[in-house]
Design a protein around this motif. Structure first.
Motif, PDB file in Angstrom:
ATOM      1  N   MET A  36     -18.247 -17.959  37.760  1.00  0.00           N
ATOM      2  CA  MET A  36     -18.233 -19.289  37.166  1.00  0.00           C
ATOM      3  C   MET A  36     -17.662 -19.249  35.751  1.00  0.00           C
ATOM      4  N   ARG A  37     -17.953 -18.196  35.009  1.00  0.00           N
ATOM      5  CA  ARG A  37     -17.362 -18.056  33.676  1.00  0.00           C
ATOM      6  C   ARG A  37     -15.844 -17.912  33.765  1.00  0.00           C
ATOM      7  N   VAL A  38     -15.401 -17.125  34.735  1.00  0.00           N
ATOM      8  CA  VAL A  38     -13.961 -16.938  34.911  1.00  0.00           C
ATOM      9  C   VAL A  38     -13.303 -18.259  35.309  1.00  0.00           C
ATOM     10  N   PHE A  39     -13.930 -18.979  36.223  1.00  0.00           N
ATOM     11  CA  PHE A  39     -13.376 -20.254  36.683  1.00  0.00           C
ATOM     12  C   PHE A  39     -13.262 -21.256  35.540  1.00  0.00           C
ATOM     13  N   TYR A  40     -14.327 -21.402  34.770  1.00  0.00           N
ATOM     14  CA  TYR A  40     -14.340 -22.327  33.636  1.00  0.00           C
ATOM     15  C   TYR A  40     -13.291 -21.911  32.602  1.00  0.00           C
ATOM     16  N   GLY A  41     -13.289 -20.642  32.233  1.00  0.00           N
ATOM     17  CA  GLY A  41     -12.327 -20.151  31.245  1.00  0.00           C
ATOM     18  C   GLY A  41     -10.893 -20.307  31.708  1.00  0.00           C
ATOM     19  N   ALA A  42     -10.636 -20.013  32.986  1.00  0.00           N
ATOM     20  CA  ALA A  42      -9.278 -20.116  33.510  1.00  0.00           C
ATOM     21  C   ALA A  42      -8.787 -21.558  33.493  1.00  0.00           C
ATOM     22  N   CYS A  43      -9.681 -22.495  33.816  1.00  0.00           N
ATOM     23  CA  CYS A  43      -9.292 -23.915  33.802  1.00  0.00           C
ATOM     24  C   CYS A  43      -8.970 -24.373  32.386  1.00  0.00           C
ATOM     25  N   TYR A  44      -9.764 -23.928  31.413  1.00  0.00           N
ATOM     26  CA  TYR A  44      -9.478 -24.323  30.031  1.00  0.00           C
ATOM     27  C   TYR A  44      -8.189 -23.681  29.537  1.00  0.00           C
ATOM     28  N   VAL A  45      -7.997 -22.406  29.810  1.00  0.00           N
ATOM     29  CA  VAL A  45      -6.783 -21.711  29.371  1.00  0.00           C
ATOM     30  C   VAL A  45      -5.550 -22.360  29.993  1.00  0.00           C
ATOM     31  N   ALA A  46      -5.630 -22.730  31.271  1.00  0.00           N
ATOM     32  CA  ALA A  46      -4.505 -23.419  31.910  1.00  0.00           C
ATOM     33  C   ALA A  46      -4.229 -24.744  31.210  1.00  0.00           C
ATOM     34  N   PHE A  47      -5.284 -25.472  30.905  1.00  0.00           N
ATOM     35  CA  PHE A  47      -5.153 -26.771  30.246  1.00  0.00           C
ATOM     36  C   PHE A  47      -4.482 -26.639  28.885  1.00  0.00           C
ATOM     37  N   ILE A  48      -5.001 -25.752  28.040  1.00  0.00           N
ATOM     38  CA  ILE A  48      -4.461 -25.657  26.688  1.00  0.00           C
ATOM     39  C   ILE A  48      -3.085 -25.005  26.674  1.00  0.00           C
ATOM     40  N   SER A  49      -2.786 -24.167  27.655  1.00  0.00           N
ATOM     41  CA  SER A  49      -1.447 -23.578  27.737  1.00  0.00           C
ATOM     42  C   SER A  49      -0.395 -24.646  28.014  1.00  0.00           C
ATOM     43  N   VAL A  50      -0.785 -25.669  28.793  1.00  0.00           N
ATOM     44  CA  VAL A  50       0.148 -26.737  29.164  1.00  0.00           C
ATOM     45  C   VAL A  50       0.273 -27.786  28.068  1.00  0.00           C
ATOM     46  N   ILE A  51      -0.849 -28.222  27.507  1.00  0.00           N
ATOM     47  CA  ILE A  51      -0.783 -29.356  26.570  1.00  0.00           C
ATOM     48  C   ILE A  51      -0.745 -28.934  25.102  1.00  0.00           C
ATOM     49  N   ASP A  55       4.163 -24.286  19.145  1.00  0.00           N
ATOM     50  CA  ASP A  55       5.147 -24.049  18.092  1.00  0.00           C
ATOM     51  C   ASP A  55       4.498 -23.987  16.710  1.00  0.00           C
ATOM     52  N   PHE A  56       3.264 -24.490  16.572  1.00  0.00           N
ATOM     53  CA  PHE A  56       2.563 -24.383  15.301  1.00  0.00           C
ATOM     54  C   PHE A  56       2.147 -22.937  15.027  1.00  0.00           C
ATOM     55  N   LEU A  57       1.888 -22.188  16.083  1.00  0.00           N
ATOM     56  CA  LEU A  57       1.423 -20.805  15.957  1.00  0.00           C
ATOM     57  C   LEU A  57       2.531 -19.849  16.382  1.00  0.00           C
ATOM     58  N   SER A  58       2.801 -19.807  17.673  1.00  0.00           N
ATOM     59  CA  SER A  58       3.922 -19.058  18.231  1.00  0.00           C
ATOM     60  C   SER A  58       4.053 -19.469  19.686  1.00  0.00           C
ATOM     61  N   SER A  59       5.249 -19.823  20.087  1.00  0.00           N
ATOM     62  CA  SER A  59       5.462 -20.249  21.466  1.00  0.00           C
ATOM     63  C   SER A  59       5.141 -19.134  22.452  1.00  0.00           C
ATOM     64  N   ALA A  60       5.180 -17.882  22.002  1.00  0.00           N
ATOM     65  CA  ALA A  60       4.878 -16.752  22.881  1.00  0.00           C
ATOM     66  C   ALA A  60       3.416 -16.759  23.319  1.00  0.00           C
ATOM     67  N   LEU A  61       2.541 -17.372  22.526  1.00  0.00           N
ATOM     68  CA  LEU A  61       1.117 -17.389  22.849  1.00  0.00           C
ATOM     69  C   LEU A  61       0.826 -18.194  24.108  1.00  0.00           C
ATOM     70  N   ALA A  62       1.670 -19.155  24.423  1.00  0.00           N
ATOM     71  CA  ALA A  62       1.463 -19.958  25.629  1.00  0.00           C
ATOM     72  C   ALA A  62       1.557 -19.097  26.879  1.00  0.00           C
ATOM     73  N   VAL A  63       2.304 -18.016  26.807  1.00  0.00           N
ATOM     74  CA  VAL A  63       2.424 -17.077  27.930  1.00  0.00           C
ATOM     75  C   VAL A  63       1.424 -15.939  27.776  1.00  0.00           C
ATOM     76  N   ALA A  64       1.246 -15.475  26.550  1.00  0.00           N
ATOM     77  CA  ALA A  64       0.369 -14.328  26.306  1.00  0.00           C
ATOM     78  C   ALA A  64      -1.090 -14.642  26.594  1.00  0.00           C
ATOM     79  N   LEU A  65      -1.544 -15.856  26.265  1.00  0.00           N
ATOM     80  CA  LEU A  65      -2.948 -16.201  26.439  1.00  0.00           C
ATOM     81  C   LEU A  65      -3.405 -16.115  27.896  1.00  0.00           C
ATOM     82  N   PRO A  66      -2.702 -16.720  28.869  1.00  0.00           N
ATOM     83  CA  PRO A  66      -3.145 -16.583  30.266  1.00  0.00           C
ATOM     84  C   PRO A  66      -3.154 -15.129  30.739  1.00  0.00           C
ATOM     85  N   ILE A  67      -2.157 -14.353  30.319  1.00  0.00           N
ATOM     86  CA  ILE A  67      -2.107 -12.943  30.723  1.00  0.00           C
ATOM     87  C   ILE A  67      -3.300 -12.188  30.148  1.00  0.00           C
TER      88      ILE A  67
END
Length: 304
Positions: A36-51, A55-67
């Motif tokens: 359940m922790r993995v499911f919740y975390g994965a849903c949030y990470v997917a959400f924030i990676s998309v929206i 560019d405020f931090l680094s565009s590479a983080l959008a890919v690095a965070l899910p990995i």
């Protein structure tokens, strides 16, 4: 600290860090609690990676965070693989809130992803910049990833910034000097061959975080390219290099990026519409593609 920066740091740094730590501490009581922790975390990470505005931090983080999250999730399983599947007395009481929040963020992600397509006929254009790497701050066909989409004529508008070698749009989160923004003073090129049916110059740049709501587009150019009208806005004062009624060719320099009008920091606003002629508020917004590609928030474009 400005509220937008505080929100950005909370949603794109602190909350992802929480979900990463939560995979480990406290140690899950059983494998279902881990799942359940993995499911919740994965849903949030997917959400924030998309929206997220990466560019405020680094565009590479959008890919690095899910990995990173997937790697941490796999490693954290080693702490619970030999535990029972479920030791709770009530699954709803133990995991109901977590499941509900996970589904909530999953629904928000799906809504944002629905903005990656379009039904209308698109106008195909050339990208309006020369060599460099560029990031779409606003773009797509839903308000989740494009705040312009609620406006009839700007439904598919883009806000474009440039990125430095670190994948950030500026030197710092919100620097006060316009020159610290990578896209500032960069040449804007015509995305099509047509006629400059309207131009406006003479509007001063705003200070960072301030806007000029009385002249929303600031210094702008409207091009007639076939049946479509293309508006490009927020130019630097005195930089517009074409005159109203003049013919422009694709790739011709139109002006330079500034921070005029309803703009809190340097960027190029661009949208296409049909009807309305020079009244950019009266037209019907249509999608734009660049070499057949529909750009949305988070898209990057590299011009060699």
């Amino acid at each position: 600290m400005d509220m937008p920066i505080l929100i950005l740091l909370t949603t794109q740094i602190l909350l992802p860090a929480f979900f990463l730590v939560w995979l480990w501490l406290p140690r899950p009581a059983d494998r279902l609690a881990w799942a359940m922790r993995v499911f919740y975390g994965a849903c949030y990470v997917a959400f924030i990676s998309v929206i997220g505005r990466w560019d405020f931090l680094s565009s590479a983080l959008a890919v690095a965070l899910p990995i990173l999250f997937l790697a941490c999730a796999a490693l954290s399983f080693t702490r619970v693989y030999n535990r029972a599947w479920d030791t709770s007395t009530s699954m709803v009481r133990s995991h109901g809130f977590t499941a509900a929040m996970a589904v909530f963020f999953l629904a928000l992600t799906a809504r944002a992803l629905s903005g990656y397509g379009y039904q209308e006929t698109a106008v195909n254009l050339a990208f309006p910049f020369g060599a460099g790497t560029y990031y779409i701050g606003q773009g797509g066909s839903t308000t989740s990833i494009n705040h312009h989409h609620a406006d009839q004529s700007q439904r598919f508008a883009l806000d474009i910034v440039a990125l430095n070698a670190l994948g950030a749009r500026a030197s710092g989160l919100m620097p006060k000097n316009l020159s610290d923004y990578v896209v500032y003073d960069r040449e804007v090129k015509s995305p099509c061959t047509g006629v400059a049916i309207s131009t406006h110059d003479g509007v001063e740049n705003n200070r960072i975080s301030q806007t000029n709501t009385e002249e929303p587009p600031g210094n702008y150019i409207i091009l007639a390219c076939g049946t479509a009208r293309i508006m490009l806005a927020h130019f630097e004062k005195g930089s517009i290099a074409v005159t109203g009624g003049g013919i422009v060719t694709q790739g011709q320099t139109l002006g330079r990026v500034g921070n005029s009008g309803n703009s809190t920091e340097p960027h190029l606003h661009m949208h296409a519409y049909i009807g309305g002629t020079v009244d950019y508020n009266a037209g019907q917004g249509v999608p734009m593609t660049f070499d057949g590609r529909f750009l949305v928030r988070g898209s990057t474009v590299t011009i060699p």
